[in-house]
Design a protein around this motif. Sequence first.
Motif, PDB file in Angstrom:
ATOM      1  N   ASN A   1       0.696  -1.204   0.285  1.00  0.00           N
ATOM      2  CA  ASN A   1      -0.407   0.003  -0.138  1.00  0.00           C
ATOM      3  C   ASN A   1       0.687   1.169  -0.382  1.00  0.00           C
ATOM      4  OD1 ASN A   1      -3.013  -0.776  -0.202  1.00  0.00           O
ATOM      5  ND2 ASN A   1      -2.564  -0.970   2.055  1.00  0.00           N
TER       6      ASN A   1
ATOM      7  N   GLU B   1       0.841   4.406  -2.718  1.00  0.00           N
ATOM      8  CA  GLU B   1       0.449   5.763  -2.702  1.00  0.00           C
ATOM      9  C   GLU B   1       1.707   6.516  -2.561  1.00  0.00           C
ATOM     10  OE1 GLU B   1      -0.249   6.041   1.901  1.00  0.00           O
ATOM     11  OE2 GLU B   1      -2.513   4.978   1.099  1.00  0.00           O
TER      12      GLU B   1
ATOM     13  N   ARG C   1      -5.537   6.048  -3.882  1.00  0.00           N
ATOM     14  CA  ARG C   1      -4.896   7.199  -2.714  1.00  0.00           C
ATOM     15  C   ARG C   1      -5.425   7.199  -1.651  1.00  0.00           C
ATOM     16  NH1 ARG C   1      -9.596  11.896  -5.447  1.00  0.00           N
ATOM     17  NH2 ARG C   1      -9.080  10.056  -6.702  1.00  0.00           N
TER      18      ARG C   1
END
Lengths: 260, 293, 341
Positions: free
Chosen positions: B145, B149, B155
């Motif tokens: 993640n 990102e 987002r």
Amino acid sequence: MKRFLPVYAAAAYLFLYLPLVVLGVFSFNSSKVAMWHGFSWQWYAGVFHNTGLLEAARNSLIVAVTATAVSTVIGTLAGYALWNKRAPVLTNSLCLSLLTPEIVTGVSLLAFFEWIFRFLHMQLGLHTVILAHISFCLAYVVIVILARLRTFDPSLEEAALDLGANEWQTFRRVTVPMLLPGILAAALLCFTVSFDDYVITSLVAGVNSETLPMVIYAMARKGVSPEVNALSVMVTVGLGVFILIAGRLEQAQAAREQRS
Amino acid sequence: MSGGGPPTSFAFQKTHNAMKRLRLLFLSPATAVMALLFFAPLAIVFAYSLLTRGPYGGVMRPWTMESYGRVFDPLYGEILWRSVWVAAVSTLLCLMLGFPLALYIARSAGRKTLLLNAVMLPFWTSFLIRTYAWMFLLRDTGLINTALERLHLIRAPLPLLFNTGAVTLGLVYGYLPFMVLPLYATLEKLDPALLDAAEDLGASPWIALWRVAVPLSKPGMIAGCLLVFIPCLGAYLTPDLMGGGKTVMVGNLIQNQFTTARDWPFGAAASLLLMAIVLIVTRSLGRKGEELI
Amino acid sequence: MNRRLFLMGVAGATLGCTSGRGRRLNVYNWENYVAGATIPDFEREFKARVRYATYGSAEEMLAKAMSGNSGWDVVFPSNSFVQPMQALGLLLPLDHKRLTNLGNLETRFQSPEWDPALQWCVPYMHSATGILYSKQVSRPPLAWADLWTDSYSRRVTMLDDPAEVFAACLKRLGCSINSGNERELKSARDLAIRQKPLLRAYLNEEVRDQVVAGDVLVAQMWAQVAQVAMDNAPNLAFSFPSEGFALYADNASILRESKHQDLAYEFVNYLLRPKVAAAIAIEMRTATANAAARSLLPEIQRHNTVLYPAHDVLRRGEWFRALPGPVQRIRDRYWTEIKSA
């Protein structure tokens, strides 16, 4: 396709090794929690001082190697026999042993050993662990060997028999060499299943027969434990070195055979 | 395929009988091991399933069929169905992901054992800590993640952990070698010349693969599916950790009976019924001549 | 086969084992309950060899002990396991004359409710279940009821333990954590099912890393584990819920089957020494039941409110009790329903 396969294989190996890379990185982490703090060798030093850990690793190796050797031999023989001869009781029980949840196997073997030991005045120990491992490894071996055998042409054996070989010679000289890749695959599977078994082992192990999974589970239950990571990296590197050496031996052998 | 005619000589008959004797001899060690280390404990489990739960765990008399009666409950049926579904999806994924890998290894001359060992090597470290490593990778602040990102591809963090998808990933990861090894054992016999010949005759490599390699490796595929599906059905660690303990699968249920709940008779009855169901289904699926065992 | 010979050769080489002579003792304990020097110091002083192994759940230990032939001498059952183990005849009745340091225990542990005469066990370490949370949350969870609100964007976890989840629900309903009342248990089950969509997961100590990293904001957690998390991340806090909470204690017991009873007594007595108990409490950040040891702790640790809650907080706590079979069965059934929902 010739180009696709190697690329795919590389991706597959990456997938398989990704957690190990994570473990490796964090084995050098100077903090105990799973956030990077700084570089340190302290956990590796800690492993060497941890005699319990080293002893457990030794026990695991002994159990896995013995159980693999015995299971592979017994399983190969049985698989070969089952190839052409029906033995429904044996095949169904092998199937069932595969289906049994680990904890049920563990609890039942524990009860069985306890009952027997009342007459034999023995206690749980490494021997009970090995016996338990043989019992659940057998099915794996038989399945892999049979899968390999199903790709065989039985007429090769008949030809050997016709040419005057007796049954032993046929088995040894004709069938076994063709089975070798299957035997290897079965032995590898066996070793893997045995080396990392926790549930069954923890139930039938005696006081002095702690194996590596038992120690690791104890240490790692609270979350990622850096000493365990360090140990895993060492085990991986150690076994990896073995594999590389064995791989070189195999390549040398193949080259020799090609030349002759 | 193999010898069709009747035995034509006394010598042939003799060796034929000798082979039969040999096979009988070969079966005896396995039978002994199974009898002692499987049947006897299984009989004990069967006895447990007919007893009553002791006050603090364990078993005691009276003998009763009550545990079996309790298993027939829609709650457990739902759990079984969910487990079968997840196990089936995981098995299928293992097959699709494992086949090309097994094929690649089988075709690498001179490096086969090395590559095969390399597949198994990660599995010689504890499954528990590798699962923790996956949890570290997949969680909201985990590597995947964070990387996504940083690359501005997402987002908000993706929910990669604590759901059925994560459980499936964990199962596929944990049992991929169990698929690769039997597949390799059968694909190794595949003569590369066969595939080359098919391509020479104008078939695309994929069709050659489908028509030549797949039928040959059928025993391996069936064996692999068996070796993956069964343990997936009984998995408990992966649903607990990767699934966040939010779903009960058959493995969790049975594990729970022998640990926290300490209801051995119920656990034994549930296990025996599960084993019987799966055994009957797998045996009936194999047609004559294509049995896996 | 080259590889097989290789491996067997190595295994054989490492088979040279050292079996020590002299007295032996086999101790089976929870993890992280002894300091690095505790066992070696004992071995040196009493000229003995200790086989020390750990378990992660009391049921594991119980399964081994129930065989009556496990080989273990000293085990550490939780308070709710002492009475069952004694009823099964597994524990040795303790001779207080051989446990001279027994007086070091805190007063409330000199006659605990699970063993008023300390006939079967010696309290060792104690803890409680509360709520570990990040200080950044807008609404600090000071009561179990807070875990049913949507204030934490689903970053809440509960323990993967039926006794603990039921305890939280029952306390929220104002009942006893050891309730066997079917109606109360049913309401507790419904509460838990209602909470499930708000939860991220049911996790035990594994969640510690996630709380430290910030993935999880609020977690039902044991005080001892929470303390370690707080040591590593100063933005965490711990609360003892206002409705009440569960207490537990781990105790040292000697198994009746033990073949080394003398040494076992000496070991239990050794653990009761103030210096030894204090060293363990300092290094492992656990709460010792030994008052003399506690007075040896550094000031800041002695008055740590997470490990040693104040008297008025402790009053809200309730000890876990062993539950009768039929109650256990109802709870287990409801737990399966909760997890399946």
